[in-house]
Motif scaffolding. Structure first.
Motif, mmCIF file in Angstrom:
data_model
loop_
_atom_site.group_PDB
_atom_site.id
_atom_site.type_symbol
_atom_site.label_atom_id
_atom_site.label_comp_id
_atom_site.label_asym_id
_atom_site.label_seq_id
_atom_site.Cartn_x
_atom_site.Cartn_y
_atom_site.Cartn_z
ATOM 1 N N THR A 165 -8.125 13.552 -5.226
ATOM 2 C CA THR A 165 -7.300 14.751 -5.182
ATOM 3 C C THR A 165 -7.879 15.930 -5.958
ATOM 4 O O THR A 165 -7.938 17.050 -5.430
ATOM 5 N N LYS B 246 -7.105 4.735 -2.341
ATOM 6 C CA LYS B 246 -6.987 6.058 -2.976
ATOM 7 C C LYS B 246 -7.466 6.024 -4.423
ATOM 8 O O LYS B 246 -7.951 7.030 -4.945
ATOM 9 N N GLY C 173 1.419 8.571 -5.957
ATOM 10 C CA GLY C 173 0.677 9.827 -5.935
ATOM 11 C C GLY C 173 -0.644 9.804 -6.670
ATOM 12 O O GLY C 173 -1.208 10.861 -6.975
ATOM 13 N N ARG D 172 0.828 -1.209 0.000
ATOM 14 C CA ARG D 172 0.000 0.000 0.000
ATOM 15 C C ARG D 172 0.858 1.254 0.000
ATOM 16 O O ARG D 172 0.576 2.220 -0.715
ATOM 17 N N ARG D 173 1.933 1.254 0.786
ATOM 18 C CA ARG D 173 2.811 2.424 0.832
ATOM 19 C C ARG D 173 3.509 2.626 -0.518
ATOM 20 O O ARG D 173 3.716 3.764 -0.960
ATOM 21 N N TRP E 220 -4.853 -2.074 -1.162
ATOM 22 C CA TRP E 220 -3.984 -1.235 -1.972
ATOM 23 C C TRP E 220 -4.734 -0.226 -2.838
ATOM 24 O O TRP E 220 -4.105 0.621 -3.484
ATOM 25 N N THR E 221 -6.042 -0.305 -2.897
ATOM 26 C CA THR E 221 -6.769 0.470 -3.908
ATOM 27 C C THR E 221 -7.659 1.553 -3.314
ATOM 28 O O THR E 221 -8.498 2.111 -4.025
ATOM 29 N N ASP F 253 0.856 4.105 -2.792
ATOM 30 C CA ASP F 253 0.592 5.492 -2.397
ATOM 31 C C ASP F 253 1.701 6.428 -2.857
ATOM 32 O O ASP F 253 1.452 7.604 -3.153
ATOM 33 N N ALA F 254 2.937 5.900 -2.910
ATOM 34 C CA ALA F 254 4.072 6.731 -3.326
ATOM 35 C C ALA F 254 3.943 7.190 -4.778
ATOM 36 O O ALA F 254 4.584 8.162 -5.181
ATOM 37 N N THR G 35 -12.123 -2.942 -1.883
ATOM 38 C CA THR G 35 -10.902 -2.603 -1.145
ATOM 39 C C THR G 35 -11.029 -3.009 0.319
ATOM 40 O O THR G 35 -10.122 -3.633 0.890
ATOM 41 N N SER H 282 -4.568 9.389 -6.946
ATOM 42 C CA SER H 282 -5.729 9.495 -6.066
ATOM 43 C C SER H 282 -6.911 10.044 -6.844
ATOM 44 O O SER H 282 -6.825 11.107 -7.451
#
Length: 286
Positions: free
Chosen positions: A71, A143, A66, A59-60, A140-141, A63-64, A120, A68
């Motif tokens: 947003t 965002k 970016g 997940r991290r 993981w999904t 997320d890295a 998710t 989303s």
């Protein structure tokens, strides 16, 4: 302009500190496993533990990137906010806390009742035992499906985006200890706070316990909106999904419900059936 640049310094600082907390969380979850295995001499599923760590790392990594869905709308809400609410008084912090709790309740309820979000959230409910490590298994999904959209009204009302995101992160951090089913009841606090007793009911797959106790820090919205269910002595809790997931493969854990959704969508006939498949409750049939 990025979301990071939009928030007040307090929200940004909180997010930076929160970014370091996963190491502490992993350490505490590991300690729980060691106590179960070597002190209490009880069975502990270390493969499930490893799968939860792999889920958190994956997940991290995602997320890295970016990416989303929320947003653009968060940015629009900030640009068109009704006012600017400075976090300079206890009242402002209190309003942010209660507002975040309210919208978290509706996000979490939707995550169980709308299959698009459940795809998710099912990852979090996939462990067949409830442990502190299970708290880190969030999928993981999130965002990519727009879960942050639920908190957009707080930004539109005038709270800084970083402060809103930090309050959500603190909410999730509070919930870490709720995944300790060995914790006792907490007396009168059970009426107001979400506690391990309430949360283990939330993780149950028994028919009697499905779709309840959605609160984050507070349990009051569940009591207010009729979704509170207390543990019953005559109904022992069975953890996991209603159809248990018997795998420790992080990829299968992350995408099993998306694959199920894809198969059902392929088999659906007509737009009504397709919309119900995606946005109806899990298990709904046209």
């Amino acid at each position: 302009m990025s979301l990071h640049a939009l928030g007040e310094s307090l929200g940004a600082d909180a997010l930076r500190w929160l970014a370091l907390l996963p190491l502490v969380v992993i350490g505490i979850a590991t300690l729980e496993g060691l106590v179960h295995s070597f002190w209490l001499r009880r069975a502990y599923d270390w493969r499930a533990f490893a799968a939860s760590i792999a889920d958190a790392l994956g997940r991290r990594a995602i997320d890295a990137l970016g990416l989303s869905l929320a947003t653009p709308l968060l940015l629009w809400a900030h640009e068109h906010r009704l006012q600017t609410l400075a976090l300079s008084t206890p009242l402002a912090f209190g309003l942010l806390f209660v507002g975040q709790e309210f919208f978290y309740y509706w996000y979490h309820r939707s995550a169980h009742r709308v299959r698009w979000f459940w795809a998710t959230h099912a990852v979090h409910h996939s462990p067949n035992e409830l442990t502190l490590a299970a708290a880190m298994r969030l999928g993981w999904t999130g965002k990519l499906t727009g879960t942050a959209l639920f908190f957009t009204p707080l930004v539109w009302l005038g709270f800084p985006p970083n402060a809103v995101l930090a309050s959500v992160a603190l909410n999730l951090l509070y919930q870490f200890w709720l995944h300790a089913p060995w914790m006792p009841r907490l007396g009168p606090l059970e009426w107001v706070l979400n506690t391990p007793t309430h949360h283990k009911v939330h993780h149950a797959s028994n028919t009697e316990y499905l779709d309840c106790n959605y609160g984050g820090v507070l349990i009051i919205f569940d009591r207010l909106f009729g979704t509170f269910v207390d543990e019953r002595a005559e109904v022992p809790i069975r953890y996991g999904l209603t159809t248990p997931l018997r795998t420790h493969n992080p990829l299968r854990i992350a995408f099993h419900e998306w694959l199920n959704l894809g198969r059902d969508l392929w088999a659906a006939r007509g737009w009504r059936a397709r919309l119900l498949t995606v946005f109806g409750p899990p298990g709904a049939r046209p």
